[in-house]
Design an enzyme around this catalytic site. Structure first.
Site, PDB file in Angstrom:
ATOM      1  N   ARG A 126     -12.980   1.045 -83.393  1.00 42.72           N
ATOM      2  CA  ARG A 126     -13.125  -0.391 -83.712  1.00 42.72           C
ATOM      3  C   ARG A 126     -11.811  -1.044 -84.159  1.00 42.72           C
ATOM      4  O   ARG A 126     -11.821  -2.097 -84.803  1.00 42.72           O
ATOM      5  CB  ARG A 126     -14.201  -0.625 -84.773  1.00 42.72           C
ATOM      6  N   LYS A 148      -3.061 -10.868 -76.834  1.00 40.92           N
ATOM      7  CA  LYS A 148      -4.011 -10.781 -75.723  1.00 40.92           C
ATOM      8  C   LYS A 148      -3.905  -9.399 -75.105  1.00 40.92           C
ATOM      9  O   LYS A 148      -2.804  -8.954 -74.750  1.00 40.92           O
ATOM     10  CB  LYS A 148      -3.684 -11.822 -74.649  1.00 40.92           C
ATOM     11  N   GLU A 190       9.257 -17.237 -66.588  1.00 33.65           N
ATOM     12  CA  GLU A 190       8.529 -17.574 -67.824  1.00 33.65           C
ATOM     13  C   GLU A 190       9.481 -18.198 -68.850  1.00 33.65           C
ATOM     14  O   GLU A 190       9.077 -19.043 -69.649  1.00 33.65           O
ATOM     15  CB  GLU A 190       7.848 -16.336 -68.414  1.00 33.65           C
ATOM     16  N   LYS A 232       6.828 -18.985 -78.239  1.00 33.42           N
ATOM     17  CA  LYS A 232       5.465 -18.502 -78.030  1.00 33.42           C
ATOM     18  C   LYS A 232       4.775 -18.302 -79.379  1.00 33.42           C
ATOM     19  O   LYS A 232       3.608 -18.670 -79.547  1.00 33.42           O
ATOM     20  CB  LYS A 232       5.442 -17.197 -77.218  1.00 33.42           C
ATOM     21  N   GLU A 242      -6.535 -19.341 -78.158  1.00 33.20           N
ATOM     22  CA  GLU A 242      -6.514 -20.257 -77.018  1.00 33.20           C
ATOM     23  C   GLU A 242      -7.737 -21.162 -76.954  1.00 33.20           C
ATOM     24  O   GLU A 242      -8.492 -21.165 -75.993  1.00 33.20           O
ATOM     25  CB  GLU A 242      -6.349 -19.482 -75.700  1.00 33.20           C
ATOM     26  N   ARG A 246      -2.799 -23.648 -76.954  1.00 31.00           N
ATOM     27  CA  ARG A 246      -2.150 -22.509 -76.313  1.00 31.00           C
ATOM     28  C   ARG A 246      -2.118 -22.662 -74.790  1.00 31.00           C
ATOM     29  O   ARG A 246      -1.321 -22.022 -74.106  1.00 31.00           O
ATOM     30  CB  ARG A 246      -2.858 -21.206 -76.734  1.00 31.00           C
ATOM     31  N   ASN A 250       0.210 -22.302 -70.055  1.00 34.36           N
ATOM     32  CA  ASN A 250      -0.250 -22.106 -68.680  1.00 34.36           C
ATOM     33  C   ASN A 250       0.444 -23.040 -67.689  1.00 34.36           C
ATOM     34  O   ASN A 250       0.076 -23.093 -66.513  1.00 34.36           O
ATOM     35  CB  ASN A 250      -1.769 -22.310 -68.593  1.00 34.36           C
ATOM     36  N   HIS A 253       0.828 -22.309 -64.041  1.00 35.49           N
ATOM     37  CA  HIS A 253      -0.029 -21.162 -63.767  1.00 35.49           C
ATOM     38  C   HIS A 253      -1.272 -21.504 -62.941  1.00 35.49           C
ATOM     39  O   HIS A 253      -1.861 -20.605 -62.346  1.00 35.49           O
ATOM     40  CB  HIS A 253      -0.439 -20.479 -65.075  1.00 35.49           C
ATOM     41  N   HIS A 257      -1.498 -19.003 -60.147  1.00 31.54           N
ATOM     42  CA  HIS A 257      -2.612 -18.053 -60.011  1.00 31.54           C
ATOM     43  C   HIS A 257      -3.279 -18.187 -58.645  1.00 31.54           C
ATOM     44  O   HIS A 257      -3.659 -17.186 -58.028  1.00 31.54           O
ATOM     45  CB  HIS A 257      -3.648 -18.283 -61.113  1.00 31.54           C
ATOM     46  N   HIS A 270       4.066 -12.164 -60.283  1.00 31.37           N
ATOM     47  CA  HIS A 270       3.506 -13.248 -61.080  1.00 31.37           C
ATOM     48  C   HIS A 270       4.528 -14.364 -61.345  1.00 31.37           C
ATOM     49  O   HIS A 270       4.259 -15.545 -61.116  1.00 31.37           O
ATOM     50  CB  HIS A 270       2.966 -12.678 -62.398  1.00 31.37           C
TER      51      HIS A 270
END
Ligand SMILES: NC(=O)c1ccc[n+]([C@@H]2O[C@H](COP(=O)([O-])OP(=O)(O)OC[C@H]3O[C@@H](n4cnc5c(N)ncnc54)[C@H](O)[C@@H]3O)[C@@H](O)[C@H]2O)c1
Ligand SMILES: [Zn+2]
Length: 310
Positions: A126, A148, A190, A232, A242, A246, A250, A253, A257, A270
Site C-alpha cells: 500500500r 504520476k 518538452e 513543473k 490535475e 496542471r 498538455n 499534447h 497524442h 512522444h
C-alpha cells in the site's frame, strides 16, 4: 567533486521532496540517500541498457546506505513493456526478496522505468518510498517530477496508475551524453513547451544557446533542466492531481497524442509528436486572433534548429 548543482524543492506538505539537478550528481547519491532517513533495504529497478552505463556507480553508492548490495530488478527496455506483466514481475521479485515498509525503491532510467517503479512503489504494501534517478532528458524535465505513475493498456497509454510522489529525485545531467541523439531531441520538445507556456526567458535561452543545447553542454543543461523542473514543480504544487491548472502542461499534447495514436506509436517519439502538436496549437491560436503570428514563426524556427521539424 563540486559540480554546479541546483536543488528544487517541491512543496506538497508532508509529501514534499527535493529534486537535485547537476553534472556528476550520481557520485553524490550516497549522501542524498542517507538524508532520507532509515531504510531497511534498497531495491533498484532499471533496464539492461541503463544498467550497463550507470548501474555500477549507483549500486556502489547504495551499498553503504542499507549495509548490503541492493536487490537489482531488471525490466525489459521499451515502452511496450510498460504493462501489468512487467509490474507483476517487479511485485514478485520484491515480495520474494522480503520487501517491507522501510524498503526504498530506486528507479534508474527513463520515463518507462520511472512510471513502472513509481506505480510498484505506490502499490507494494500500500505504498513504499521511491527515489527517481532519471537518465533521459524527458524523464529529467517531466516524468520524474509530479508523482504520476502507471502502465499502459490495450485501450491506451497510462490508463492504470496512481499519484505517488517520490521521496527524492536526482537528475545527473552527465547521463544525457549517452542518450541517443533522437531521444535527446525529443526531450528538448518538452523544454520548448515550458518556454512557450510559462517562461519566455527559457525560450530565449534556447534560441541564443542553440549550439550548446544541441551539444548537451552539461553546465547549460543543468540550468535548463533545473529551470524546467522549477516550472513543473510550480504547477504540481498548485494542482497535484490535475484537476485543472496542471492541464497547461498538455500544451501541444492534444494533437501530439492524436499523431502518436494515428501512427501506432511507431513513427514518432512522444516529443517529436508534441513538437508538431505545439505548432498546430499555435496555428489555431493565430487563426482565431489569440496569438501574434511572430510567435508561431519563432516556435517553428527554434524547433527546426533543434532538429524537430517534420
Ligand atoms: N509520469 C509522468 O509524469 C510522465 C511524463 C511524461 C512522460 N511519461 C512517460 O515516460 C515514458 C517515456 O520516457 P522516456 O522518453 O524517458 O523513454 P524511455 O524510458 O523508454 O527511454 C528511452 C530510451 O533511452 C534509453 N536510455 C535511458 N537513459 C539513457 C542514457 N542515459 N543513455 C542511453 N540510453 C538511455 C532507455 O533504455 C530507452 O531505450 C512514457 O511511457 C511516458 O508515458 C511520464
Ligand atoms: Zn509530454
Amino acid at each position: 567533486v563540486s559540480a554546479p548543482s541546483h536543488g528544487v524543492r517541491v512543496e506538497l506538505g508532508e509529501r514534499s521532496y527535493d529534486v537535485c539537478v547537476g553534472a556528476g550528481l550520481l557520485d553524490d547519491l550516497a549522501s542524498k540517500l542517507t538524508a532520507l532517513g532509515a531504510v531497511t533495504s534498497v531495491m533498484l529497478v532499471t533496464n539492461p541498457t541503463v544498467r550497463a552505463l550507470y548501474g555500477a556507480t549507483v549500486e556502489q553508492a547504495i551499498e553503504p546506505v542499507s549495509g548490503k548490495p541492493p536487490l537489482v530488478i531488471e525490466i525489459r527496455d521499451g515502452e511496450r513493456f510498460k504493462n501489468l506483466a512487467t509490474l507483476e514481475s517487479i511485485y514478485d521479485t520484491a515480495l520474494d526478496a522480503g520487501v517491507d515498509r522501510g524498503t526504498l525503491l530506486i528507479a534508474l532510467g527513463g520515463g518507462v522505468v520511472g512510471d513502472l517503479a513509481g506505480f510498484a512503489a505506490a502499490t507494494l504494501l500500500r505504498g513504499i518510498r521511491v527515489a527517481m534517478l532519471p537518465t533521459t532528458l524527458l524523464a529529467q524535465v517531466d516524468a520524474s517530477v509530479g508523482g504520476k505513475t502507471g502502465v499502459n493498456r490495450r485501450q491506451g497509454k497510462n490508463l492504470v496508475g496512481a499519484f505517488h510522489q517520490p521521496s527524492l529525485v536526482l537528475a545527473d545531467t552527465l547521463t544525457l551524453a549517452t542518450l541517443p541523439a533522437r531521444e535527446y531531441r525529443a526531450g528538448l520538445a518538452e523544454v520548448v513547451k515550458y518556454g512557450m507556456i510559462l517562461d519566455s526567458d527559457l525560450f530565449a535561452l534556447l534560441e541564443t544557446r542553440i549550439d550548446d543545447v544541441t551539444a548537451a553542454d552539461a553546465t547549460l543543461m543543468t540550468e535548463i533542466v533545473a529551470r524546467s523542473v522549477e516550472l513543473k514543480a510550480g504547477i504540481v504544487e498548485r494542482d497535484e492531481t490535475e484537476s485543472g491548472l496542471r492541464a497547461v502542461l498538455n500544451f501541444g499534447h492534444t494533437v501530439g497524442h492524436a499523431i502518436e495514436q494515428a501512427t501506432g506509436y511507431t513513427r514518432y517519439l512522444h516529443g517529436e509528436a508534441v513538437a508538431i502538436g505545439m505548432v498546430a496549437a499555435v496555428g489555431v491560436s493565430v487563426a482565431v486572433g489569440n496569438c501574434d503570428p511572430s510567435l508561431g514563426r519563432r516556435l517553428e524556427k527554434l524547433l527546426a534548429a533543434l532538429g524537430l521539424e517534420k
